[in-house]
Design an enzyme around this catalytic site. Sequence first.
Site, short mmCIF file in Angstrom:
data_model
loop_
_atom_site.label_atom_id
_atom_site.label_comp_id
_atom_site.label_asym_id
_atom_site.label_seq_id
_atom_site.Cartn_x
_atom_site.Cartn_y
_atom_site.Cartn_z
N LYS A 256 0.86 -1.18 0.00
CA LYS A 256 0.00 0.00 0.00
C LYS A 256 0.90 1.24 0.00
O LYS A 256 1.75 1.39 0.89
CB LYS A 256 -0.91 0.01 1.23
N ASP B 14 -1.59 -2.05 -4.23
CA ASP B 14 -3.01 -2.13 -3.87
C ASP B 14 -3.67 -0.78 -4.10
O ASP B 14 -3.01 0.26 -4.04
CB ASP B 14 -3.17 -2.49 -2.38
N ARG C 175 -4.88 -5.70 -11.49
CA ARG C 175 -5.79 -6.56 -10.72
C ARG C 175 -7.15 -5.86 -10.71
O ARG C 175 -7.24 -4.70 -10.32
CB ARG C 175 -5.30 -6.72 -9.29
N GLY D 43 -13.82 -3.34 -5.13
CA GLY D 43 -13.53 -2.15 -4.31
C GLY D 43 -14.06 -2.37 -2.90
O GLY D 43 -15.20 -2.82 -2.73
P1 FDA Z 1 -18.56 -10.29 -2.26
O1 FDA Z 1 -18.11 -10.17 -0.84
O2 FDA Z 1 -19.13 -9.09 -2.95
O3 FDA Z 1 -19.58 -11.48 -2.34
C1 FDA Z 1 -20.30 -11.74 -3.55
C2 FDA Z 1 -20.73 -13.18 -3.62
O4 FDA Z 1 -19.56 -14.03 -3.67
C3 FDA Z 1 -21.51 -13.67 -2.43
O5 FDA Z 1 -22.85 -13.30 -2.52
C4 FDA Z 1 -21.27 -15.17 -2.53
O6 FDA Z 1 -22.05 -15.72 -3.56
C5 FDA Z 1 -19.82 -15.22 -2.96
N1 FDA Z 1 -18.93 -15.31 -1.79
C6 FDA Z 1 -18.16 -14.34 -1.27
N2 FDA Z 1 -17.50 -14.78 -0.19
C7 FDA Z 1 -17.88 -16.05 -0.01
C8 FDA Z 1 -17.55 -17.05 0.95
N3 FDA Z 1 -16.71 -16.82 1.97
N4 FDA Z 1 -18.13 -18.26 0.83
C9 FDA Z 1 -19.00 -18.51 -0.17
N5 FDA Z 1 -19.35 -17.60 -1.09
C10 FDA Z 1 -18.80 -16.39 -1.02
N6 FDA Z 1 -10.21 -4.00 -2.69
C11 FDA Z 1 -9.69 -2.75 -2.84
O7 FDA Z 1 -10.42 -1.77 -2.68
N7 FDA Z 1 -8.37 -2.58 -3.13
C12 FDA Z 1 -7.53 -3.63 -3.35
O8 FDA Z 1 -6.35 -3.43 -3.64
C13 FDA Z 1 -8.06 -4.94 -3.21
N8 FDA Z 1 -7.28 -6.05 -3.39
C14 FDA Z 1 -7.86 -7.29 -3.39
C15 FDA Z 1 -7.09 -8.43 -3.69
C16 FDA Z 1 -7.70 -9.66 -3.79
C17 FDA Z 1 -6.85 -10.86 -4.13
C18 FDA Z 1 -9.10 -9.81 -3.58
C19 FDA Z 1 -9.77 -11.14 -3.73
C20 FDA Z 1 -9.84 -8.71 -3.24
C21 FDA Z 1 -9.24 -7.46 -3.12
N9 FDA Z 1 -9.98 -6.35 -2.77
C22 FDA Z 1 -9.42 -5.09 -2.88
C23 FDA Z 1 -11.33 -6.51 -2.14
C24 FDA Z 1 -12.43 -6.42 -3.16
O9 FDA Z 1 -12.53 -5.11 -3.64
C25 FDA Z 1 -13.79 -6.82 -2.53
O10 FDA Z 1 -14.08 -5.95 -1.47
C26 FDA Z 1 -13.83 -8.23 -2.01
O11 FDA Z 1 -13.16 -9.13 -2.86
C27 FDA Z 1 -15.30 -8.70 -1.87
O12 FDA Z 1 -15.92 -8.79 -3.11
P2 FDA Z 1 -16.14 -10.21 -3.84
O13 FDA Z 1 -16.37 -9.93 -5.28
O14 FDA Z 1 -14.96 -11.07 -3.57
O15 FDA Z 1 -17.37 -10.89 -3.17
#
Ligand code: FDA
Length: 286
Positions: free
Chosen positions: A78, A112, A163, A167
């Site tokens: 960061k 990040d 990446r 968010g």
């Molecule tokens: P979200 O939490 O929105 O969930 C959506 C759906 O996914 C759920 O309804 C479910 O279906 C499924 N799901 C999610 N978690 C589950 C679980 N534990 N078990 C089963 N199903 C599940 N943000 C940022 O602002 N800056 C950054 O630099 C980064 N860097 C980063 C790196 C990496 C490797 C990742 C994976 C994420 C980030 N993020 C980030 C965070 C990102 O912006 C976001 O907040 C999270 O990934 C949550 O969003 P998702 O799309 O993963 O699922």
Amino acid sequence: MKLPFFLAKRFVAGESFDEALPAIRTLTDKGLFVTLDMLGEYVKDRQVAHRSRDAYIDLVKVVDASRNFRQEASISIKLSMMGQKIDPDFCLANLRMLLEAAKKHDVFVRLDMEGSDITASTLALFESAYPDYPDHVGIVLQAYLKRTERDVERMCALNARVRMCKGAYKEPPDLAYQDMNVIRERFMVYAKRLIERSRYPAIATHDDLLINATKEFVGERAIAADRFEFQMLYGIRPETQVHLRNEGFNMRVYIPYGNEWVPYFTRRLRERKENVWFVLRNLVRK
Ligand code: FDA
């Protein structure tokens, strides 16, 4: 008041690098890639920023020296930990020192993306350093930000490694979409563009809708699985991480460690109510 670490244990691999090492090994033994994140953010003191920079440089050397995960590891940092909020030029000098070490040791560094107060500055710092370290530095773009369409185009033009994530910060409606369906739709538009037109993007999500849409897209266009990677966070959907790897996709797990875990932990709780239940259940079991 200092919160006890066991609360965060599912999402944070340890309070030090040595504590995180077993988790790193377990994941790389399963064929997963990793990106290591030494936790900390929004540093206000130049000495602390220098210490963070030096600790990141040490981490680059440790990755290079490791026989167990040398090939599979990158680091995620960061910029706010290296003095971005103090003075962008001071931060750029720190970033350049780190990237010099990264180039020498051939370790990839991902910047990040943090809150919208520093999005423009993060992209500007990235673009200043990128021409000198194109193979060793990458950036993150957030699908919820309304500005991201332009940033995706710019990163494609630079052939930068991006990446894509949804968010994780709380942003106002004039800057960021608030509706999850819109965020998902934006995410896929950008993910497809990056897969087709940029270098080795990372599709960072735990969301099946987005994972399946990505798989469908690359399947239809016969895009090779090694043209991009999926990424997930440590402790979230570990079985799915291995499953995707076994299906032939590259999967990188973001492994945070360190004693400054509270802000990271808070973001994980905020983005998914099931994560709160998980922590509460463990608390009751203790
Ligand atoms: P979200 O939490 O929105 O969930 C959506 C759906 O996914 C759920 O309804 C479910 O279906 C499924 N799901 C999610 N978690 C589950 C679980 N534990 N078990 C089963 N199903 C599940 N943000 C940022 O602002 N800056 C950054 O630099 C980064 N860097 C980063 C790196 C990496 C490797 C990742 C994976 C994420 C980030 N993020 C980030 C965070 C990102 O912006 C976001 O907040 C999270 O990934 C949550 O969003 P998702 O799309 O993963 O699922």
